[in-house]
Scaffold this active site. Structure first.
Site, short mmCIF file in Angstrom:
data_model
loop_
_atom_site.label_atom_id
_atom_site.label_comp_id
_atom_site.label_asym_id
_atom_site.label_seq_id
_atom_site.Cartn_x
_atom_site.Cartn_y
_atom_site.Cartn_z
N TYR A 191 19.65 -15.74 7.49
CA TYR A 191 19.35 -15.58 6.13
C TYR A 191 20.47 -15.53 5.18
CZ TYR A 191 19.28 -10.35 7.10
OH TYR A 191 19.57 -9.01 7.51
N GLU A 192 20.44 -15.52 4.00
CA GLU A 192 21.61 -15.91 3.03
C GLU A 192 22.22 -17.14 3.33
OE1 GLU A 192 21.90 -14.12 0.46
OE2 GLU A 192 20.43 -12.50 0.85
N GLY A 193 21.38 -17.97 3.59
CA GLY A 193 21.99 -19.41 4.03
C GLY A 193 22.36 -19.38 5.54
#
Lengths: 595, 595
Positions: free
Chosen positions: B440-442
């Site tokens: 997550y968050e890229g």
């Protein structure tokens, strides 16, 4: 949702083309294992795995096994029916002796079946795998009465088996074992003690469960030299062979685990349970090691099987998931975004998964062929050499396949992104299921220690010759083949590192065993990478003979995958070599209290 | 059972000794952040994490969040009470602006708090982390009315925040976003659409939840240039500021995940929900990137936090578990077996965990200091340079810390052997919890692409100078210090590889972006390893000034751990360099249909 389709084309390639399958069908007893039969068996196995085992894999994980008052355990929905069909079709006894109802097919084939089973439902595979282990130990060490009574039932799958080694205070170190066995007047024994982590210890798949239990006799020496192996059935067989009186063995709890939730992991209590000695008194470890060595290859194959499933799932998702555009410009203007397969990092990931999976499949088959040669070759030299090879390569296969099995399932999850973290998509189960294979049947650190401590030094390096000679000789005879240059050169370089590291470890390990142990995990990895390098180079050699022929795409992909392996994976041997040469002093000098 | 004790000694070392904390306390507004105050804050934070958050970590995993008819979500037992105490003690606003009720402490300190929170209960950390992200986006881009209304409530923890980006068809590629926002006459908007994977989207910890939602205005251009950011509260505030009317936003489902089970991951439906624009129309991605960049360091710290917990658990188990004897002879004849800490492979594993964890802690603090400098330094050059450094290092920290966070939690599990696979022992939860941080968050592949595609080429390499110059200059000025030789030399070699790889990627990537993308993951790893090599060398430099002083064991362990890093980990830069130089052609030429 992940799906699975057995990689039959690659299995045929490895079985018939990379290696010469006529070596195997020429062995006594394997006359009927013709290419046509083998291919037909693989196709039928694929159907069972794809259509029966795989569909209950996810639901089995969600549902798990259930413990019931009184010590009974139920498996998840569908497992009973699936098990019955699997057993009735004869798959459990695929490589068992026809004398006991088996199909008598080569281990090289049953290993491919095992891969498919583990790809489609590794938890299901534990039940049949344990039965196979028990079969082998009884076949190798049991007396005729035990063989006659138990082997046909284990072969047919009417009964199943377990290996009861671990106790709360002893896992790796079986010398600490406390379960005891006292002789009865009739030649049987009363077995008493507690075992934990017993896979398939209790379940509802079979009418009887045959426990192979390590225990101590009253007069046994301390440590591992005082351990004996006993056969303890859940139900004592009647004179007619059917299950009779309930024996004093009870499942007291199920473990709540990270994965393989459909596999029952039991705490078992033996309370004056009736059992029979297998093999000689105090020689239980020998029997257990025979069983364990086979089981270790089987656990390695679990890593391989899950690697294949993860690869297939990742490829499928990479083709379907539309997200972003190629960095070199739109590839699919008709779609709202390009499939993520256009991205180099996704392709790198997929090729890494593929190169390791196909390489490990070739290695598994290479070893399994030697199981057949060891068992059946007519001349003793061939049998002895085959055994040397199996001894050497088993710890490597176990640790290397399962470490990469875990890495590869994680690569697959990563390709899925956030969707991979969600249970319903199925790929995170592969990760959780794969994790145990690095641990059981000897944690991978123990495999590495077995390699440097037992297998490498055995008979002053004799086992090593079965690997070093063929690799050396292949490199020499192909060093000047132009088309093979991009493969021979990196292999030769990596092989040189392995030779140097082997010499170094043998030398320093002799003076200080900590030096060999400190290098062990990195050495095992280095060994495995070189073995795969050799197999990939040989796969290229075979593939290049098919230029412009039928099935061109398959052979071209082999060559390209080999190139990826040589460029991106094999160079890791360099840093492993550096780490090995760094020695033990830094880690051994670190004060205990400073950790 | 795993336990946790905050590594305060190492935190003080990193904060005060490795770096000069007077740099930070000299910044305007940080005058009160004296060493004594900082140490007191860290000690109090440790107590909260050890005594409140950690005890509900395992139970939170077992219990998970529950979805109730009507869209309400309850968190596991103890979370509400713990959250209230945490908020009331002021921890949520530790580095928030005093104007809105925050404590106004440096980011370098709140990053250490975040580490402790993630070590003890990463699921709990997601709730407060998301609030912090929302706070920052509103503080940076919201108008005064939004700031006054929402920031005090987010700071106090009475309300919490979310980031609503992902939709079923769009994760990484936000250009595919469909949620739409239509203007109302009063300047507000009606937001309609479906979002998935919304962490803390619904829960019972706060009286209101403030969603920051990416959506499209009716006349917005297609793609990422047509996305705006909206603030959508669960309850519309009354004029007095308290929660009033229920807004048209509803949690429609909870995801069933691999880990962070106590963190609610929600599918959210927005149905004509009232919201307000944050920042300018169609400039939502800019605001989101500010928020995301901060969040990325925060996710990196999740990996760091779990690394520390896993290390502590593994050390504890390695001391207690008696199994086998040292290969050089019995070390503890008084015990039935030696603790497994005697085995080289266990020590190698622990030192690897330790070297990476302490190194990553140093790196996290290094970056967090630049957040403070960027925010508060009086001269613009310092602020600009600090921003360059943060821009460059954020994707590295996110991917490097979380990839190793996962590896290290797995190393910890492996030390436990079979017991690690059992849920009640707690270490397999670390593995499952750590896995999401790579995604997550890229996803980490996206971080690598950000590094090679945006950060390295930005302003013709200007960001790079903030890393390359200090490292180069440190190497030059310590190249001839005898005591530092075993550290400077391997660092110089690895740094040389990074320089060459950077030049190569810049050059080939210019002609063919696929070349840079193909190398990106290995390049990011290489960069991170060199950064840690530099930090370890500097930690040795500091440690050596304390020879024969107080706390000698601590400084000796630093030097020994640095040696392990140089000998066993940093050499991986060699194989990464080889992989980078192999180029993109093999993976890009591989036919799509052949995968």
């Amino acid at each position: 949702m992940a799906s699975y389709s057995a990689p039959l084309r690659d299995m045929r390639f490895v079985y018939h083309e990379l290696f010469d399958s006529s070596d195997i069908s020429a062995l006594p007893g394997f006359e009927e294992a013709t290419p046509d039969l083998i291919d037909a068996v693989l196709e039928e196995a694929a159907k069972v795995c794809e259509n029966e085992l795989f569909p209950i894999n996810r639901s089995g994980d969600e549902e798990g096994c259930r413990y019931h008052q009184g010590g009974e355990v139920t498996t998840p929905s569908g497992f009973r029916e699936c098990y019955r069909a699997y057993a009735e079709a004869g798959w459990i006894g695929l490589s068992s002796d026809p004398q006991y109802g088996g199909q008598g097919l080569p281990a090289a084939i049953s290993t491919l079946l095992e891969e498919m089973v583990c790809s489609s439902n590794i938890a299901f595979g534990t039940y049949v795998g344990l039965s196979r282990g028990a079969y082998r130990a009884i076949a190798a060490f049991g007396n005729d009465s035990l063989k006659t009574r138990y082997l046909p039932k284990l072969t047919s799958g009417e009964w199943s088996g377990t290996m009861c080694l671990t106790e709360p205070q002893c896992g790796t170190d079986l010398g600490l074992l406390r379960t005891r066995a006292e002789p009865n007047a009739d030649g049987s024994y009363r077995v008493t003690g507690n075992k934990i982590f017993i896979s398939a210890g209790e379940h509802d798949l079979t009418e009887n469960i045959i426990h192979l239990v390590l225990a101590r006799l009253p007069d046994a020496p301390a440590g591992v030299r005082g351990i004996s192996l006993f056969l303890v059935p859940k139900f004592l067989p009647n004179p007619d062979g059917d299950p009779g009186e309930r024996n004093g063995v009870l499942c007291t709890a199920l473990e709540n685990k990270m994965g393989i939730k459909a596999s029952s992991t039991c705490a078992m209590n033996f309370d004056q349970a009736t059992g029979w000695l297998i093999g000689s008194a105090n020689k239980g470890m020998q029997a257990m090691f025979v069983m364990m060595n086979d089981a270790r290859l089987g656990v390695g194959v679990q890593g391989l099987g899950l690697s294949e499933s993860a690869y297939q799932a990742a490829v499928e998702y990479a083709r379907e998931r539309l997200q972003g555009r190629s960095v070199t410009g739109t590839k699919h203007p008709d779609k709202p975004a390009d499939p993520i397969l256009v991205h180099p990092d996704i392709r790198r990931t997929l090729l890494t998964m593929r190169a390791l999976t196909e390489g490990n499949r070739a290695m598994a088959t290479w070893i399994a062929r030697h199981l057949d040669l060891r068992e059946r070759a007519e001349d003793e030299t061939t049998r002895a050499s085959a055994n040397d090879f199996v001894q050497l390569m088993t710890p490597i296969a176990k640790a290397f396949f399962t470490d990469y099995g875990f890495d590869i399932t994680n690569m697959g999850l990563q390709v899925y992104g956030g969707h991979g973290y969600i249970r319903e998509n199925g790929v995170e189960q592969y990760v959780r299921d794969a994790r145990i294979a690095q641990i059981y049947e000897g944690a991978n650190g123990v495999q590495a220690l077995d390699l440097v401590g037992r297998k490498v030094p055995a008979h002053t390096g004799r086992y090593l010759r079965q690997f070093f000679h063929p690799v050396q000789s292949w490199i020499e005879s192909h060093a000047f083949t132009p088309a093979l240059q991009p493969f021979v050169m990196p292999l030769a370089k990596a092989f040189g590192r392995l030779q140097l590291a082997t010499g170094h470890i043998a030398q320093v390990g002799l003076k200080n065993p900590n030096e060999a142990a400190a290098a062990s995990s990195e050495y095992l990895r280095l060994f495995g990478l070189v073995a795969l390098g050799y197999l990939w180079a040989r796969m290229v050699e075979v593939a290049l003979t098919h230029e412009n022929g039928a099935d061109q795409g398959f052979y071209d992909a082999k060559v390209a995958t080999a190139r990826h392996y040589m460029e991106r994976i094999l160079p890791q041997t360099g840093s492993l070599f550096a780490a090995i040469m760094a020695g033990a002093s830094t880690m051994m000098d670190f004060p205990d209290e400073a950790f």
